[in-house]
Design a protein around this motif. Sequence first.
Motif, PDB file in Angstrom:
ATOM      1  N   VAL A 165      32.893  19.923  40.034  1.00  0.00           N
ATOM      2  CA  VAL A 165      32.144  20.947  39.299  1.00  0.00           C
ATOM      3  C   VAL A 165      32.483  22.335  39.828  1.00  0.00           C
ATOM      4  O   VAL A 165      32.763  23.266  39.061  1.00  0.00           O
ATOM      5  N   MET A 166      32.485  22.478  41.166  1.00  0.00           N
ATOM      6  CA  MET A 166      32.775  23.780  41.753  1.00  0.00           C
ATOM      7  C   MET A 166      34.217  24.216  41.515  1.00  0.00           C
ATOM      8  O   MET A 166      34.516  25.407  41.497  1.00  0.00           O
ATOM      9  N   THR A 167      35.119  23.248  41.327  1.00  0.00           N
ATOM     10  CA  THR A 167      36.509  23.576  41.010  1.00  0.00           C
ATOM     11  C   THR A 167      36.595  24.400  39.735  1.00  0.00           C
ATOM     12  O   THR A 167      37.393  25.347  39.632  1.00  0.00           O
ATOM     13  N   PHE A 168      35.763  24.061  38.755  1.00  0.00           N
ATOM     14  CA  PHE A 168      35.814  24.752  37.468  1.00  0.00           C
ATOM     15  C   PHE A 168      34.904  25.980  37.415  1.00  0.00           C
ATOM     16  O   PHE A 168      35.071  26.831  36.540  1.00  0.00           O
ATOM     17  N   LEU A 169      33.965  26.071  38.340  1.00  0.00           N
ATOM     18  CA  LEU A 169      33.034  27.190  38.307  1.00  0.00           C
ATOM     19  C   LEU A 169      33.486  28.365  39.161  1.00  0.00           C
ATOM     20  O   LEU A 169      33.204  29.522  38.835  1.00  0.00           O
ATOM     21  N   ARG A 170      34.167  28.083  40.260  1.00  0.00           N
ATOM     22  CA  ARG A 170      34.572  29.154  41.171  1.00  0.00           C
ATOM     23  C   ARG A 170      35.861  29.817  40.696  1.00  0.00           C
ATOM     24  O   ARG A 170      36.699  29.190  40.051  1.00  0.00           O
ATOM     25  N   SER A 171      35.994  31.073  41.033  1.00  0.00           N
ATOM     26  CA  SER A 171      37.217  31.800  40.686  1.00  0.00           C
ATOM     27  C   SER A 171      38.271  31.602  41.773  1.00  0.00           C
ATOM     28  O   SER A 171      37.969  31.160  42.883  1.00  0.00           O
ATOM     29  N   ASN A 172      39.510  31.953  41.450  1.00  0.00           N
ATOM     30  CA  ASN A 172      40.633  31.869  42.383  1.00  0.00           C
ATOM     31  C   ASN A 172      40.835  30.471  42.946  1.00  0.00           C
ATOM     32  O   ASN A 172      41.161  30.296  44.125  1.00  0.00           O
ATOM     33  N   ILE A 173      40.624  29.477  42.102  1.00  0.00           N
ATOM     34  CA  ILE A 173      40.821  28.087  42.492  1.00  0.00           C
ATOM     35  C   ILE A 173      42.032  27.534  41.748  1.00  0.00           C
ATOM     36  O   ILE A 173      42.169  27.741  40.532  1.00  0.00           O
ATOM     37  N   ASN A 174      42.891  26.824  42.459  1.00  0.00           N
ATOM     38  CA  ASN A 174      44.029  26.160  41.820  1.00  0.00           C
ATOM     39  C   ASN A 174      43.521  24.844  41.233  1.00  0.00           C
ATOM     40  O   ASN A 174      43.544  23.802  41.893  1.00  0.00           O
ATOM     41  N   ILE A 175      43.051  24.901  40.006  1.00  0.00           N
ATOM     42  CA  ILE A 175      42.429  23.737  39.367  1.00  0.00           C
ATOM     43  C   ILE A 175      43.401  22.560  39.294  1.00  0.00           C
ATOM     44  O   ILE A 175      43.040  21.416  39.581  1.00  0.00           O
ATOM     45  N   TYR A 176      44.643  22.834  38.928  1.00  0.00           N
ATOM     46  CA  TYR A 176      45.618  21.757  38.797  1.00  0.00           C
ATOM     47  C   TYR A 176      45.875  21.084  40.149  1.00  0.00           C
ATOM     48  O   TYR A 176      46.045  19.864  40.222  1.00  0.00           O
TER      49      TYR A 176
END
Length: 255
Positions: A165-176
């Motif tokens: 969840v935090m992966t998609f909510l936080r900015s500057n995260i490499n989701i992939y």
Amino acid sequence: MFRRSESFQDFIRFYPIVSFLVGLHFFLWLTTDFLMLSPFVALENSAELNNYYVANGEYWRLVTPIFFHYGFGHALFNSFSLVLFGPALEQMLGKPKFIFAYLATGIIGNLGSFFFGPMHVVSVGASGAIFGLFGIYLYMIYARRELIDQANTQIILTISVIALVMTFLRSNINIYGHIFGLVGGLVVAPLVLRNAQPFSQWRNVRRSRKGSDGDITFDPNRWKKRRFPMKKFLPKLLWGILILLVVFGLISRFL
């Protein structure tokens, strides 16, 4: 399994790979971000995951970003996660398989970022490998239930949901990197979990007392005699924390 009760010296002795990785995280942070020593800053620049340079043949950038971090908080969070979730796997898999699993899942995360992320992406961090550890634990839960008990199953499921969840909510995260690191853990789990044994704290206790005078004696039913009235409230507490984190993430995202 995820509760750390060892002394600092015992932790280093029982889990040398995890200890080395954590030490490397902070050494590289100290030399690149804090002291900003020119050779190490240049090393970090050549180690970052940069899709443009990878596409032009600098394939080592699929491996080297696993060990670098941007800032103390980034290094601290990933190191804390590794200290919590790495030791059990290092013991269960053994050092060679643990090293393979950690590097393989981190590389798979970086490959996912390379193939599906934008060309201009630049990132570093052990997050893909950390998510790879979660993937291995999730495989245990659904395919190797004898390796993990119910209480630790609840912890892993809750933490995995929070992390996603935090992966998609936080900015500057490499989701992939996060998503493919998790997938990488699911992929390598059947290979590294062959002949794996459940985590045993007593294995470490016996190692720490080896060579001491007298035999090691303990009551194998000692935990059954204790009562934990809060145990039944643990799942509710964890899900409550999850909801609070999601709400906080949503608020901070739109402020």
